[in-house]
Scaffold this active site. Structure first.
Site, short mmCIF file in Angstrom:
data_model
loop_
_atom_site.label_atom_id
_atom_site.label_comp_id
_atom_site.label_asym_id
_atom_site.label_seq_id
_atom_site.Cartn_x
_atom_site.Cartn_y
_atom_site.Cartn_z
N TYR A 17 -6.17 6.03 5.33
CA TYR A 17 -6.33 5.12 4.19
C TYR A 17 -5.54 3.82 4.41
O TYR A 17 -6.08 2.72 4.28
CB TYR A 17 -5.88 5.79 2.88
CG TYR A 17 -5.69 4.76 1.81
CD1 TYR A 17 -6.79 4.18 1.19
CD2 TYR A 17 -4.41 4.28 1.48
CE1 TYR A 17 -6.64 3.17 0.26
CE2 TYR A 17 -4.26 3.27 0.55
CZ TYR A 17 -5.37 2.72 -0.06
OH TYR A 17 -5.22 1.70 -0.95
N ASP A 39 -9.02 6.10 -0.91
CA ASP A 39 -7.92 6.81 -1.57
C ASP A 39 -8.49 7.59 -2.75
O ASP A 39 -9.72 7.72 -2.90
CB ASP A 39 -6.83 5.82 -2.01
CG ASP A 39 -7.32 4.88 -3.11
OD1 ASP A 39 -8.55 4.85 -3.37
OD2 ASP A 39 -6.49 4.19 -3.71
N GLU A 64 0.83 -1.21 0.00
CA GLU A 64 0.00 0.00 0.00
C GLU A 64 0.86 1.26 0.00
O GLU A 64 0.57 2.22 -0.70
CB GLU A 64 -0.92 0.02 1.23
CG GLU A 64 -2.07 -0.97 1.16
CD GLU A 64 -3.02 -0.71 0.00
OE1 GLU A 64 -3.07 0.43 -0.48
OE2 GLU A 64 -3.67 -1.66 -0.45
#
Ligand code: SF4
Length: 364
Positions: free
Chosen positions: A120, A138, A37
């Site tokens: 996020y 996001d 991520e």
């Protein structure tokens, strides 16, 4: 606001049949999810994949990342940009070792306490690795939700974020929150793209408000970005060449500024365009780098443009040959052999310059 009853089901069916095969898909390790991520934020998937593989090969778990040096992490990150992400990962791994016995916390709230993990990333890790029911929002998700629901409020304002978050909570599949979040991201990346979305292939087409009302090019709306600041940096590439050994004076960036922790060359910086000849003859150059008077100017390169978020850099590289390396007072200016320089974490434009420098100056 119309309640999108079929959103999760349609989306998850589409995802099951259309998701790209990526190395971190189906990952259950929260560490691997975290790293993927962070790498994929602000990075195209194709570029990010190579970095993900290299990062996981070098630091396969939290312990190995925590025990590495910041320079080792920055070296693996070299070229990916946004270097604070790498520094934060390193610091966060040490935090997890000392405060959480080396285990990533499993809850959204606890994850947010870790250095560099924002809402996020915390939502992505907790939903994908631990099935916590929390939407990961996001840029892709904002685009999908705002278009589907016809939300006109700018998505980069707090009121826009609240609207989207509320909507996402009402839509998320409570039984598959991780898959749901990944499906939204995938749809945003592959179908509901910023420009020319592929609506005819979209599983949400029949209920999408932006599509029905012909609003796609206006949604998501955003308030204007900050003005880009221009910076003019003159790099002084001082090197010496004796027998087979080339040495360079490098500069470690320690201030809270771009490329913190990386190495570039000694430099002078200006807020406006400068005449190169005037810089070369300036008193400030002689004061900052007194050894310039023993050096021979060999070439002037640039300006080359390098764009960062909210900044545009104009870079000049002035190459000087020294007959011997001088004694240096400034503790951030360090003499390295060329071989050592290539092992340092370097900003992308410095790396590019060095390749040319080796070809043009060293190998001739
Ligand atoms: S129909 Fe088009 S605009 Fe609407 S969610 Fe799908 S791709 Fe995006």
């Amino acid at each position: 606001m119309k309640k999108p009853f079929h959103f999760a089901e349609s989306l998850l069916n589409w995802y099951k049949n259309n998701a790209r095969t990526l190395p971190f898909r189906n990952e259950v390790s929260p560490y691997a999810i975290w790293i993927s991520e962070v790498i994929l934020q602000q990075t195209r998937v194709n570029q990010g994949l190579e970095y993900y593989r290299r990062f996981m090969a070098s630091f396969p778990n939290i312990k190995s990342l925590a025990e590495s040096t910041e320079e080792e992490v920055l070296k693996i990150w070299q070229g990916l940009g946004y270097y604070s992400r790498a520094r934060n990962l390193h610091e966060a791994a040490q935090q997890i070792m000392s405060l959480y016995h080396g285990q990533m916390p499993s809850s959204y709230q606890e994850l947010k306490k870790i250095k560099g993990i924002g809402p996020y990333t915390a939502a992505a890790i907790s939903s994908i690795a631990f099935q916590e029911v929390i939407p990961a929002i996001d840029g892709n998700a904002k685009r999908v939700f705002s278009r589907f629901l016809g939300i006109n409020t700018p998505v980069n304002t707090s009121s826009g974020s609240v609207l989207i978050e509320k909507a996402a909570f009402s839509i998320i599949d409570p039984f598959q929150p991780g898959n749901f979040n990944q499906a939204v991201m995938e749809l945003g990346a592959m179908i509901c793209t910023p420009k020319r979305p592929s609506c005819t292939n979209c599983p949400l087409l029949s209920e999408c408000i932006a599509y029905k009302e012909n609003q796609i090019e206006y949604i998501p709306s955003k308030v204007k970005k900050r003005v880009v600041k221009e910076r003019y940096i003159f790099y002084f590439v001082f090197y010496s060449k004796a027998e087979d050994m080339v040495q360079l004076i490098m500069h470690q960036r320690t201030r809270n500024d771009i490329w913190k922790g990386l190495y570039d060359f000694p430099s002078l910086e200006f807020n406006e365009a400068m005449n190169v000849q005037k810089v070369i003859e300036s008193e400030i150059l002689k004061q900052q780098f007194p050894y310039v008077k023993f050096a021979e100017l060999q070439s002037i390169n640039g300006p080359s443009k390098h764009i960062l978020t909210h900044r545009m850099l104009w870079l000049y590289f002035l190459v000087y040959e020294l007959s011997v390396m001088p004694h240096i007072e400034n503790k951030n200016h360090i003499i390295y052999t060329l071989h050592e320089v290539l092992g340092l974490p370097l900003p992308r434009p410095i790396e590019i310059f060095l390749k040319e420098f080796i070809g043009k100056t060293i190998l001739v």
